[in-house]
Design a protein around this motif. Sequence first.
Motif, PDB file in Angstrom:
ATOM      1  N   LEU A  25       3.300  -3.091   4.247  1.00  0.00           N
ATOM      2  CA  LEU A  25       2.376  -2.023   4.618  1.00  0.00           C
ATOM      3  C   LEU A  25       1.877  -1.297   3.372  1.00  0.00           C
ATOM      4  O   LEU A  25       2.661  -0.804   2.573  1.00  0.00           O
ATOM      5  CB  LEU A  25       3.079  -1.032   5.546  1.00  0.00           C
ATOM      6  N   LEU A  26       0.561  -1.225   3.214  1.00  0.00           N
ATOM      7  CA  LEU A  26      -0.062  -0.525   2.087  1.00  0.00           C
ATOM      8  C   LEU A  26      -0.322   0.925   2.492  1.00  0.00           C
ATOM      9  O   LEU A  26      -0.761   1.198   3.606  1.00  0.00           O
ATOM     10  CB  LEU A  26      -1.381  -1.201   1.700  1.00  0.00           C
ATOM     11  N   LEU A  27      -0.068   1.849   1.553  1.00  0.00           N
ATOM     12  CA  LEU A  27      -0.145   3.273   1.855  1.00  0.00           C
ATOM     13  C   LEU A  27      -1.049   4.016   0.882  1.00  0.00           C
ATOM     14  O   LEU A  27      -1.321   3.537  -0.221  1.00  0.00           O
ATOM     15  CB  LEU A  27       1.253   3.906   1.799  1.00  0.00           C
ATOM     16  N   ALA A  30      11.115   2.766   2.403  1.00  0.00           N
ATOM     17  CA  ALA A  30       9.715   3.179   2.249  1.00  0.00           C
ATOM     18  C   ALA A  30       8.939   1.991   1.693  1.00  0.00           C
ATOM     19  O   ALA A  30       9.156   1.580   0.551  1.00  0.00           O
ATOM     20  CB  ALA A  30       9.613   4.364   1.306  1.00  0.00           C
ATOM     21  N   PRO A  31       8.019   1.413   2.474  1.00  0.00           N
ATOM     22  CA  PRO A  31       7.340   0.183   2.053  1.00  0.00           C
ATOM     23  C   PRO A  31       6.244   0.459   1.035  1.00  0.00           C
ATOM     24  O   PRO A  31       5.057   0.373   1.332  1.00  0.00           O
ATOM     25  CB  PRO A  31       6.759  -0.340   3.365  1.00  0.00           C
ATOM     26  N   VAL A  32       6.635   0.807  -0.184  1.00  0.00           N
ATOM     27  CA  VAL A  32       5.648   1.195  -1.184  1.00  0.00           C
ATOM     28  C   VAL A  32       5.675   0.222  -2.353  1.00  0.00           C
ATOM     29  O   VAL A  32       6.573   0.246  -3.183  1.00  0.00           O
ATOM     30  CB  VAL A  32       5.911   2.625  -1.700  1.00  0.00           C
ATOM     31  N   LEU A  51      -7.990  -3.483  -0.372  1.00  0.00           N
ATOM     32  CA  LEU A  51      -6.750  -4.163  -0.761  1.00  0.00           C
ATOM     33  C   LEU A  51      -6.255  -5.063   0.364  1.00  0.00           C
ATOM     34  O   LEU A  51      -5.755  -6.168   0.118  1.00  0.00           O
ATOM     35  CB  LEU A  51      -5.682  -3.133  -1.126  1.00  0.00           C
ATOM     36  N   VAL A  52      -6.402  -4.597   1.587  1.00  0.00           N
ATOM     37  CA  VAL A  52      -6.040  -5.430   2.739  1.00  0.00           C
ATOM     38  C   VAL A  52      -6.940  -6.657   2.799  1.00  0.00           C
ATOM     39  O   VAL A  52      -6.471  -7.790   3.004  1.00  0.00           O
ATOM     40  CB  VAL A  52      -6.141  -4.615   4.045  1.00  0.00           C
ATOM     41  N   THR A  66      -2.483  -2.330   6.703  1.00  0.00           N
ATOM     42  CA  THR A  66      -2.413  -0.870   6.664  1.00  0.00           C
ATOM     43  C   THR A  66      -2.679  -0.313   8.049  1.00  0.00           C
ATOM     44  O   THR A  66      -3.033  -1.043   8.990  1.00  0.00           O
ATOM     45  CB  THR A  66      -3.405  -0.284   5.639  1.00  0.00           C
ATOM     46  N   LEU A  67      -2.500   1.008   8.182  1.00  0.00           N
ATOM     47  CA  LEU A  67      -2.782   1.721   9.425  1.00  0.00           C
ATOM     48  C   LEU A  67      -3.977   2.627   9.209  1.00  0.00           C
ATOM     49  O   LEU A  67      -4.036   3.365   8.225  1.00  0.00           O
ATOM     50  CB  LEU A  67      -1.580   2.566   9.849  1.00  0.00           C
TER      51      LEU A  67
END
Length: 316
Positions: free
Chosen positions: A199-201, A224-226, A239-240, A247-248
């Motif tokens: 997951l991209l944040l 924390a998926p960072v 980026l996705v 991402t969300l």
Amino acid sequence: MTVGKRRQPSLAQLRAFAAVAEHLHFRDAAAAIGMSQPALSGAVSALEETLGITLLERTTRKVLLSPAGERLAVRAKAVLVEVGALMEEAEAVRAPFTGALRLGVIPTVAPYLLPTVLRLVHDRYPHLDLQVHEEQTASLVDGLTTGRLDLLLLAVPLGVPGVAELPLFDEDFVLVAPLDHPLGGREGIAREALKELNLLLLDEGHCLRDQALDICREAGRADAPVTTTAAGLSTLVQLVAGGLGVTLLPRTAVKVETSRSNQLLTGCFADPAPTRRIALAMRTGAARSAEYQELAAALRAALSPLPVRVLEADAP
């Protein structure tokens, strides 16, 4: 023997001192309040003379607050906030929806809701001078509580004493994935799927990042998926599209952000989907609270065509 009345500091002197206390730099302080540097320096010196206290320690390289200056800077800012509230109340009594309204908006709301907000204000409140400030949540809340801003449009709850929230709507989060991702285009995605995704944040400081992390924790993800972050949603979505992860996005952002690439698919979560709530926030007891409540009601009606669930004024 009659003792003469002690001179009172002027608002201009207090405003100059408060600006220097905030910026610790005469040139930057002068620019911030639209005063020439010599005039600002003179106003601070006059205030020191009036009070009989040294407020600043001036060196050739920087400006520091003296111990007395540290204490009185808080008082000066409080006086200026109260004077601003007095002027605001007088303006509100004189004519509602006129004069300046300083609206703070978070970056993950501004591009998607401002067109509706600006159109509403232009059509319904033509004499209102709307001034928009896009900042992250912490800066906006500080601006509201110190009187720099009048009203905020942002994700809640804030849980800040002295700040009242006027709920507008709830909206779902959507999964955005590259074309070859197995969850791309899927309906009814279980939240637990987030435990296994890259997951991209957004960068730290964005409330949307914190909301995404909360959703991951609710799904049972402890870490924390960072690995990669971005300063804005547009970069995050690109980026996705480049295959770096998923991402969300809040639903109000999906149309704008995914239309820039044909390498993306969206997926919807099973009910109850993860959501966020957007509201107006004002100082409790603000002089213009009746106006802000009317504006909130008008916004709820104007935002209803968007992919959101509009809330009642007393929504819990």
